[in-house]
Write a protein that holds these residues in place. Structure first.
Motif, PDB file in Angstrom:
ATOM      1  N   ARG A 170      44.717  47.584  38.973  1.00 49.72           N
ATOM      2  CA  ARG A 170      43.252  47.642  39.053  1.00 49.72           C
ATOM      3  C   ARG A 170      42.700  48.769  38.195  1.00 49.72           C
ATOM      4  O   ARG A 170      41.604  48.669  37.642  1.00 49.72           O
ATOM      5  N   ASN A 171      43.472  49.837  38.043  1.00 44.26           N
ATOM      6  CA  ASN A 171      43.026  50.987  37.265  1.00 44.26           C
ATOM      7  C   ASN A 171      43.716  51.095  35.907  1.00 44.26           C
ATOM      8  O   ASN A 171      43.626  52.135  35.246  1.00 44.26           O
TER       9      ASN A 171
ATOM     10  N   LEU B 225      36.749  45.183  43.837  1.00 41.43           N
ATOM     11  CA  LEU B 225      37.663  44.529  44.766  1.00 41.43           C
ATOM     12  C   LEU B 225      37.103  43.211  45.281  1.00 41.43           C
ATOM     13  O   LEU B 225      37.645  42.629  46.225  1.00 41.43           O
TER      14      LEU B 225
ATOM     15  N   ARG C 237      36.994  47.022  37.819  1.00 45.27           N
ATOM     16  CA  ARG C 237      37.662  47.823  38.850  1.00 45.27           C
ATOM     17  C   ARG C 237      37.281  47.385  40.264  1.00 45.27           C
ATOM     18  O   ARG C 237      37.747  47.973  41.236  1.00 45.27           O
TER      19      ARG C 237
ATOM     20  N   LEU D 111      50.867  47.703  47.462  1.00 44.28           N
ATOM     21  CA  LEU D 111      49.607  48.425  47.322  1.00 44.28           C
ATOM     22  C   LEU D 111      49.615  49.316  46.086  1.00 44.28           C
ATOM     23  O   LEU D 111      48.596  49.459  45.401  1.00 44.28           O
TER      24      LEU D 111
ATOM     25  N   ASP E 278      46.931  49.028  43.007  1.00 41.31           N
ATOM     26  CA  ASP E 278      46.157  50.179  42.528  1.00 41.31           C
ATOM     27  C   ASP E 278      46.437  50.456  41.054  1.00 41.31           C
ATOM     28  O   ASP E 278      45.519  50.768  40.289  1.00 41.31           O
ATOM     29  N   ARG E 279      47.697  50.312  40.658  1.00 42.97           N
ATOM     30  CA  ARG E 279      48.063  50.578  39.263  1.00 42.97           C
ATOM     31  C   ARG E 279      47.402  49.568  38.315  1.00 42.97           C
ATOM     32  O   ARG E 279      46.846  49.940  37.276  1.00 42.97           O
TER      33      ARG E 279
END
Length: 225
Positions: free
Chosen positions: A80-81, A136, A134, A73, A77-78
């Motif tokens: 995606r951003n 999902l 960004r 996870l 997150d890293r």
């Protein structure tokens, strides 16, 4: 190398490998690159049959630790951003061109040395990757970035292992070491790639025997072009 119960050939229950990754090579010397159909069909079916024999309705997995998903996870997150300055496509193009140029079918120690240095730099450049989308849902930009992350590790393991293997064997053809060297290199290469791009190589034995008497062992022979 890392052993399980002190044995490099220890069976891990529930872990199966088919196709290219299995190194069964039922195609033998005639198999062209990326054409492992027989491996996939025969041993894919064998794995499915084995799963049918061993998996029972209602079986549960072992309880996982509470932080089992944290790394995955966190990586999601890293990426995606990720807001660096280099698009995924640019890093991927650099990787592809370097592998095609310096780790081509016919290789030399010089090209591999240059390629290793380049691929290490390209692997490091992933820290500066930029993901524009960004979201999902149907985020192809993010998926391509995940794929690139995996490919960079594979590229580094491939070219480092090729540089390390000073012989020609199968599709690994080194012009500076044109002959197969069974004395020193009749062994599988294992390569570990850390997150920072550092690598470590170890080996496991090649087994030249079959598990029953139905089929005789086929000794390795030179691949000619």
């Amino acid at each position: 190398m890392q052993l399980r119960n002190g044995n490099p050939d220890e069976v891990v229950p529930g872990l199966y490998s088919i196709g290219e990754a299995a190194c069964v090579s039922v195609h033998g010397a005639n198999r062209l690159g990326s054409n492992s159909l027989l491996d996939l069909v025969v041993f894919g079916r064998a794995v499915a049959n084995r799963c049918g024999e061993t998996i029972r309705t209602g079986q549960t997995h072992r309880t996982l630790p509470g932080d089992a998903c944290d790394a995955a996870l966190g990586n999601l997150d890293r990426l995606r951003n990720a807001n660096g300055s280099t698009p995924t496509a640019v890093i991927r193009d650099n990787m592809q061109r370097t592998m095609q140029l310096d780790a081509a079918v016919f290789r030399t120690g010089e090209t591999l040395e240059q390629g290793v240095a380049k691929v290490r730099d390209i692997h490091a450049s992933f820290a500066d990757v930029r993901v524009s989308d960004r979201s999902l849902i149907w985020n192809s930009d993010l998926i391509e970035t995940f794929e690139l992350q995996n490919l960079l590790g594979q590229a580094l393991a491939t070219i480092v292992s090729a540089q390390n293997r000073t012989e020609s064997r199968g599709a690994h053809a080194r012009e500076d070491f044109p002959d197969r060297d069974d004395v020193n290199w009749m062994k599988h290469s294992l390569c570990w790639v850390d997150n920072d791009g550092s690598t470590r190589i170890d080996y496991r034995p090649v087994h030249l025997y079959t598990l029953d008497d139905d089929v005789e062992v086929v000794p390795p022979k030179p691949r000619v072009y």
